[in-house]
Design a protein around this motif. Structure first.
Motif, short mmCIF file in Angstrom:
data_model
loop_
_atom_site.label_atom_id
_atom_site.label_comp_id
_atom_site.label_asym_id
_atom_site.label_seq_id
_atom_site.Cartn_x
_atom_site.Cartn_y
_atom_site.Cartn_z
N GLY A 53 27.51 38.83 45.80
CA GLY A 53 27.31 38.92 44.36
C GLY A 53 28.43 38.27 43.57
O GLY A 53 29.48 37.91 44.11
N PRO A 54 28.23 38.14 42.26
CA PRO A 54 29.22 37.46 41.42
C PRO A 54 30.44 38.33 41.13
O PRO A 54 30.38 39.56 41.17
CB PRO A 54 28.44 37.19 40.13
CG PRO A 54 27.44 38.29 40.07
CD PRO A 54 27.06 38.58 41.50
N SER A 55 31.55 37.65 40.85
CA SER A 55 32.77 38.31 40.38
C SER A 55 32.78 38.23 38.87
O SER A 55 32.07 37.44 38.27
CB SER A 55 34.00 37.60 40.94
OG SER A 55 34.00 37.63 42.34
N ALA A 56 33.62 39.05 38.25
CA ALA A 56 33.74 39.02 36.79
C ALA A 56 35.16 39.39 36.39
O ALA A 56 35.81 40.20 37.05
CB ALA A 56 32.74 39.98 36.16
N ALA A 57 35.64 38.78 35.32
CA ALA A 57 36.97 39.08 34.79
C ALA A 57 36.84 39.36 33.30
O ALA A 57 35.91 38.90 32.64
CB ALA A 57 37.91 37.91 35.04
N GLY A 58 37.78 40.14 32.79
CA GLY A 58 37.77 40.44 31.37
C GLY A 58 38.81 41.49 31.02
O GLY A 58 39.66 41.86 31.83
N SER A 59 38.72 41.97 29.81
CA SER A 59 39.66 42.95 29.29
C SER A 59 39.31 44.34 29.79
O SER A 59 38.15 44.74 29.75
CB SER A 59 39.62 42.92 27.76
OG SER A 59 40.28 44.06 27.24
N PHE A 75 36.11 45.46 44.74
CA PHE A 75 37.57 45.40 44.64
C PHE A 75 37.95 45.19 43.18
O PHE A 75 37.32 44.42 42.46
CB PHE A 75 38.14 44.24 45.47
CG PHE A 75 38.00 44.42 46.96
CD1 PHE A 75 38.24 45.64 47.57
CD2 PHE A 75 37.65 43.35 47.76
CE1 PHE A 75 38.12 45.79 48.94
CE2 PHE A 75 37.55 43.48 49.14
CZ PHE A 75 37.78 44.71 49.72
N LEU A 76 39.04 45.84 42.79
CA LEU A 76 39.56 45.73 41.43
C LEU A 76 40.95 45.11 41.50
O LEU A 76 41.80 45.59 42.26
CB LEU A 76 39.61 47.12 40.79
CG LEU A 76 40.13 47.23 39.36
CD1 LEU A 76 39.23 46.46 38.40
CD2 LEU A 76 40.22 48.67 38.95
N TYR A 77 41.15 44.05 40.74
CA TYR A 77 42.43 43.34 40.70
C TYR A 77 42.99 43.39 39.28
O TYR A 77 42.24 43.40 38.32
CB TYR A 77 42.26 41.87 41.09
CG TYR A 77 41.74 41.65 42.49
CD1 TYR A 77 42.61 41.39 43.53
CD2 TYR A 77 40.37 41.67 42.76
CE1 TYR A 77 42.14 41.17 44.81
CE2 TYR A 77 39.89 41.46 44.04
CZ TYR A 77 40.78 41.21 45.06
OH TYR A 77 40.32 40.98 46.33
N VAL A 78 44.31 43.43 39.18
CA VAL A 78 44.99 43.33 37.89
C VAL A 78 45.88 42.09 37.92
O VAL A 78 46.17 41.54 38.99
CB VAL A 78 45.84 44.58 37.58
CG1 VAL A 78 44.96 45.81 37.44
CG2 VAL A 78 46.91 44.80 38.62
N ILE A 140 41.48 42.04 33.96
CA ILE A 140 41.22 42.56 35.30
C ILE A 140 40.13 41.71 35.93
O ILE A 140 39.35 41.05 35.22
CB ILE A 140 40.82 44.06 35.29
CG1 ILE A 140 39.57 44.29 34.45
CG2 ILE A 140 41.97 44.91 34.81
CD1 ILE A 140 39.03 45.71 34.53
N LEU A 141 40.07 41.73 37.24
CA LEU A 141 39.07 40.98 37.99
C LEU A 141 38.34 41.95 38.90
O LEU A 141 38.98 42.77 39.58
CB LEU A 141 39.75 39.87 38.81
CG LEU A 141 38.88 39.09 39.78
CD1 LEU A 141 37.85 38.24 39.03
CD2 LEU A 141 39.74 38.20 40.67
N VAL A 142 37.02 41.87 38.94
CA VAL A 142 36.20 42.73 39.80
C VAL A 142 35.40 41.81 40.73
O VAL A 142 34.71 40.90 40.26
CB VAL A 142 35.25 43.62 38.98
CG1 VAL A 142 34.44 44.52 39.90
CG2 VAL A 142 36.02 44.43 37.96
N THR A 143 35.51 42.05 42.04
CA THR A 143 34.77 41.25 43.03
C THR A 143 34.07 42.20 43.99
O THR A 143 34.55 43.29 44.26
CB THR A 143 35.71 40.33 43.84
OG1 THR A 143 36.59 41.13 44.63
CG2 THR A 143 36.51 39.41 42.93
#
Length: 193
Positions: A53-59, A75-78, A140-143
Motif C-alpha cells: 500500500g501507499p505511504s503518506a507524510a504530513g503534519s 510504521f510511524l516515522y518522525v 511524520i511519515l506512515v508506511t
C-alpha cells in the motif's frame, strides 16, 4: 546310478542397494517445498497486499491521510531529531479512536532519508483514514509494515534449499544404484543378467 557330479550352484544376485524406493525421498522433499511455499504465500497474501500500500507524510497536528487495511501493521516515522509521539488516533468518517503504539517488527523498519522509525501500530479499521499524533513536531511519515516480504523471501530460500537437497539426493541415488548394478553384473560374470 550315483549322485551327480558337484558343480557350481546358482545363487541369486544380491539386491541393488539403495532400492528404487529411495527415489521417493527427493520427490517428497520437492512436494514439501512446493506445498509449504504455496501454503505460506496463500496465508500471507492479504498481508503482502497491504504491505504494498501507499505511504503518506504530513503534519501530526492536522493529520496524515492514509489508506489503512484493518488488522495490518504500519510504521510511524518522525523527522530525524524530532520527538516521538506519545499518542495517536485515527478518524474514519465520523468515527475516531486512539491507536496503540508499539515497537512490533521494528527490526524490519526501512530507512527513510530525514526520518527515523519511532513506532508501529495495527490499523483498527479499513479505508481512507486521518491519523493525528500528539507529542511531536514536524512532519511524520506512515508506511505499511512490509515485514511479510521478508518472511516470503525466507520461505523461498528454504524451498530452494529443499529443492537443492532433493537434486543432490536424486543424483546420489542414481550414482549409487548405477555402481551397485555394475558391481552385480561384474559378480555374476559373463552370463550376468
Amino acid at each position: 546310478m550315483g549322485p551327480g557330479q558337484a558343480g557350481s550352484s546358482w545363487t541369486a544376485p544380491p539386491p541393488i542397494r539403495p532400492s528404487a524406493r529411495w527415489y521417493a525421498l527427493p520427490a517428497v522433499l520437492v512436494v514439501v517445498a512446493v506445498a509449504g511455499l504455496l501454503a505460506l504465500v496463500a496465508a500471507l497474501w492479504d498481508d503482502a497486499q497491504a504491505a504494498d500500500g501507499p505511504s503518506a507524510a504530513g503534519s501530526p497536528e492536522t493529520g496524515v491521510t492514509i489508506q489503512l487495511s484493518r488488522a495490518h501493521g504500519y510504521f510511524l516515522y518522525v523527522r530525524t531529531g524530532g520527538l516521538s509521539p506519545f499518542a495517536c488516533s485515527v478518524k474514519v468518517g465520523e468515527r475516531s479512536g486512539p491507536i496503540r503504539l508499539t515497537r512490533q517488527n521494528s527490526w524490519s523498519a526501512s530507512e527513510h532519508p530525514e526520518y527515523r522509525y519511532t513506532a508501529s501500530f495495527e490499523a483498527p479499521v479499513s479505508g481512507r483514514a486521518l491519523l493525528t499524533c500528539r507529542g511531536t513536531e514536524g512532519p511524520i511519515l506512515v508506511t505499511p509494515d512490509d515485514t511479510v516480504h521478508g518472511y516470503i523471501g525466507l520461505a523461498v530460500m528454504v524451498a530452494l534449499g529443499l529443492g537443492g537437497v532433493a537434486v543432490i539426493a536424486f543424483v546420489v541415488i542414481i550414482v549409487r544404484r548405477g555402481g551397485a548394478k555394475r558391481g552385480a553384473a561384474h559378480l555374476s560374470g559373463p552370463y550376468g543378467r
